[in-house]
Motif scaffolding. Structure first.
Motif, PDB file in Angstrom:
ATOM      1  N   ASP A  12       0.828  -1.208   0.000  1.00 25.21           N
ATOM      2  CA  ASP A  12       0.000   0.000   0.000  1.00 25.21           C
ATOM      3  C   ASP A  12       0.863   1.259   0.000  1.00 25.21           C
ATOM      4  O   ASP A  12       0.585   2.223  -0.732  1.00 25.21           O
ATOM      5  N   ALA A  16       1.202   4.039  -2.949  1.00 23.02           N
ATOM      6  CA  ALA A  16       0.925   5.435  -2.622  1.00 23.02           C
ATOM      7  C   ALA A  16       2.089   6.329  -3.061  1.00 23.02           C
ATOM      8  O   ALA A  16       1.883   7.431  -3.588  1.00 23.02           O
ATOM      9  N   PRO A  69      -8.045  -0.391  -4.269  1.00 25.35           N
ATOM     10  CA  PRO A  69      -8.044   1.077  -4.216  1.00 25.35           C
ATOM     11  C   PRO A  69      -6.687   1.677  -4.567  1.00 25.35           C
ATOM     12  O   PRO A  69      -6.612   2.678  -5.290  1.00 25.35           O
ATOM     13  N   GLY A  70      -5.603   1.063  -4.070  1.00 24.42           N
ATOM     14  CA  GLY A  70      -4.267   1.567  -4.380  1.00 24.42           C
ATOM     15  C   GLY A  70      -3.934   1.435  -5.851  1.00 24.42           C
ATOM     16  O   GLY A  70      -3.349   2.348  -6.455  1.00 24.42           O
ATOM     17  N   ALA A  73      -6.078   3.972  -7.886  1.00 24.66           N
ATOM     18  CA  ALA A  73      -5.569   5.334  -7.708  1.00 24.66           C
ATOM     19  C   ALA A  73      -4.269   5.535  -8.485  1.00 24.66           C
ATOM     20  O   ALA A  73      -4.032   6.611  -9.054  1.00 24.66           O
ATOM     21  N   MET A 189     -12.218   1.542   4.010  1.00 23.13           N
ATOM     22  CA  MET A 189     -11.917   0.993   2.696  1.00 23.13           C
ATOM     23  C   MET A 189     -12.977   1.357   1.672  1.00 23.13           C
ATOM     24  O   MET A 189     -12.669   1.572   0.492  1.00 23.13           O
ATOM     25  N   GLU A 191     -14.727   4.103   1.438  1.00 20.77           N
ATOM     26  CA  GLU A 191     -14.489   5.467   0.972  1.00 20.77           C
ATOM     27  C   GLU A 191     -13.271   5.533   0.061  1.00 20.77           C
ATOM     28  O   GLU A 191     -13.277   6.223  -0.964  1.00 20.77           O
ATOM     29  N   LEU A 192     -12.209   4.791   0.419  1.00 24.54           N
ATOM     30  CA  LEU A 192     -11.013   4.762  -0.421  1.00 24.54           C
ATOM     31  C   LEU A 192     -11.327   4.192  -1.792  1.00 24.54           C
ATOM     32  O   LEU A 192     -10.859   4.707  -2.816  1.00 24.54           O
ATOM     33  N   GLU A 193     -12.120   3.126  -1.825  1.00 14.84           N
ATOM     34  CA  GLU A 193     -12.457   2.497  -3.097  1.00 14.84           C
ATOM     35  C   GLU A 193     -13.276   3.436  -3.971  1.00 14.84           C
ATOM     36  O   GLU A 193     -12.990   3.591  -5.162  1.00 14.84           O
ATOM     37  N   SER A 195     -13.431   6.704  -3.875  1.00 12.14           N
ATOM     38  CA  SER A 195     -12.582   7.821  -4.303  1.00 12.14           C
ATOM     39  C   SER A 195     -11.648   7.406  -5.433  1.00 12.14           C
ATOM     40  O   SER A 195     -11.434   8.171  -6.390  1.00 12.14           O
ATOM     41  N   ALA A 196     -11.090   6.194  -5.339  1.00 15.32           N
ATOM     42  CA  ALA A 196     -10.170   5.714  -6.369  1.00 15.32           C
ATOM     43  C   ALA A 196     -10.900   5.499  -7.698  1.00 15.32           C
ATOM     44  O   ALA A 196     -10.385   5.843  -8.764  1.00 15.32           O
ATOM     45  N   CYS A 248     -16.009  13.902  -1.187  1.00 11.37           N
ATOM     46  CA  CYS A 248     -16.438  12.794  -2.031  1.00 11.37           C
ATOM     47  C   CYS A 248     -17.542  13.240  -2.991  1.00 11.37           C
ATOM     48  O   CYS A 248     -17.553  12.840  -4.160  1.00 11.37           O
TER      49      CYS A 248
END
Length: 398
Positions: A12, A16, A69-70, A73, A189, A191-193, A195-196, A248
């Motif tokens: 991760d 990043a 997600p990583g 992104a 996770m 929210e991260l997904e 956003s990505a 978001c």
């Protein structure tokens, strides 16, 4: 020598770091692309392929979904011009996948298609909507004879219907049901997904016309039955009105805006017609969702019936607990009452102003700008619902 790619706890952070480097410009993002020279009747051309490190992370994500997600992104950060956006688009386009030479063919790495990831956004939006119970009460009619405000908003709330929502949000392990009227929000996770995915769609769409056409052409099964389908726009607007944080929600508005760019002569007539039609639909969805509370404008008051009776999309923004907590902080200089029925104006005055940043407002302004540039202002907008038609309320808002 320690290979950090073999350390799951480091992946991760490595992705990043690579994502941050990729955003600095072409001279850095190019480190993560290989060049493949192809020869055709039109001569030789260079095609971009992911480097071994990017391919390995993509492969690892197919075995460990927490890495998605990583990876998404990172791909979003790599799509910084037409060539790189086309390369990312090919990775997410199932028609370009084959079973040959998986080591060199990025399309053979099945990390999901555009339909898969936008479908994921649809699932998130439906998780908020499926269990929403709405109670509507009419406020008493004011007898005030005061004139409307200079900005035309009906600040005393005359003849309005207020509605609040309670949401049941299901996760993989627990189910939380609201016994009172309240909403939930994306965290961790999830929210991260989201956003990505939004970043990926936005960056590729901004630079690739063909990707915009593909994404806008997608259809998703509707909750109304197998024979009905929803479009990408419906998915994104359904997400935009969900109880999201301003950052978001702003990313969602920016993603919708990225799908509408000035006309491109290289497109076929069918593709140009699709983009023009979807641009007009976007205006209708903005009006239907009441992101800007046009129904509270005295001079644009609705006639006879409500938006909900004529459109499938539910009207009105929902706000998460974190936004309501910010709104609870006194704002002595606020012009508008602390009431969610003022939609994005409420979010601007009572939520974003507390942090001093305005991602949702700026995203909505960018959406209006992109639609004006791409398809203009429909003169008949709102003809079914209000006396004065057109985009005047939105121009006044700007």
């Amino acid at each position: 020598v320690l290979n950090l790619m073999d350390r799951p706890d480091c992946l991760d952070d490595l992705m990043a770091l690579a994502t941050s480097l990729s955003t600095l410009g072409k001279q850095y993002s190019r480190f993560y692309w290989d060049f493949d020279l192809e020869t055709s009747a039109n001569g030789r051309k260079s095609t971009l392929l992911p480097t071994s490190s990017l391919r390995e992370c993509m492969h690892k994500a197919t075995r460990d979904t927490s890495l998605f997600p990583g990876v998404l992104a990172w791909l979003a950060a790599l799509a910084i011009d037409e060539q790189t956006a086309t390369a990312v688009d090919s990775i997410l386009s199932p028609t370009s996948r084959s079973d040959t030479d998986g080591a060199q063919n990025p399309a053979s790495i099945d990390i999901g298609s555009w339909g898969d990831w936008i479908g994921r956004l649809f699932s998130v939006a439906k998780s908020f909507q499926a269990n929403v119970s709405t109670t509507t009460t009419k406020t008493s009619t004011s007898t005030s004879s005061s004139m409307p405000s200079p900005y035309y908003y009906d600040l005393d709330g005359r003849d309005q219907e207020r509605s609040t929502s309670g949401v049941t949000y299901r996760t993989s392990s627990t189910t939380t049901t609201s016994s009172t009227v309240r909403t939930t929000e994306l965290k961790g996770m999830a929210e991260l997904e989201v956003s990505a995915i939004l970043s990926l769609v936005m960056n590729v769409s901004l630079h690739s016309t063909q990707a915009r056409v593909k994404i806008l052409s997608l259809k998703f099964p509707s909750t109304g039955g197998q024979l009905s389908h929803e479009t990408t726009l419906v998915v994104l607007f359904s997400l935009a009105i969900a109880p999201l944080t301003p950052s978001c929600r702003g990313a969602t508005f920016n993603t919708i805006a990225s799908l509408f760019q000035p006309p491109n002569a290289s497109l076929s007539q069918e593709e140009q017609a699709l983009l023009a039609e979807e641009g007009k639909n976007a205006w209708l969805y903005i009006e239907s969702c009441q992101i800007l509370p046009v129904r509270l404008l005295d001079q644009y008051r609705l006639q006879g019936h409500t938006m909900a009776e004529n459109h499938a999309l539910p009207g009105g923004l929902q706000f998460p607990p974190s936004s309501k907590k910010l709104a609870s902080i006194p704002a002595p200089d606020a012009v508008f009452p602390k009431d969610p029925m003022y939609q994005i104006v409420y979010e601007f005055e009572h939520v974003e102003s507390k942090d001093g940043v305005y991602p949702s407002t700026e995203g909505f302004l960018e959406l209006i700008r992109s639609l004006v540039c791409a398809v203009g202002c429909p003169p008949n907008l709102g003809e079914t619902f209000r006396v004065r038609t057109g985009c005047a309320p939105y121009m006044e808002y700007v």
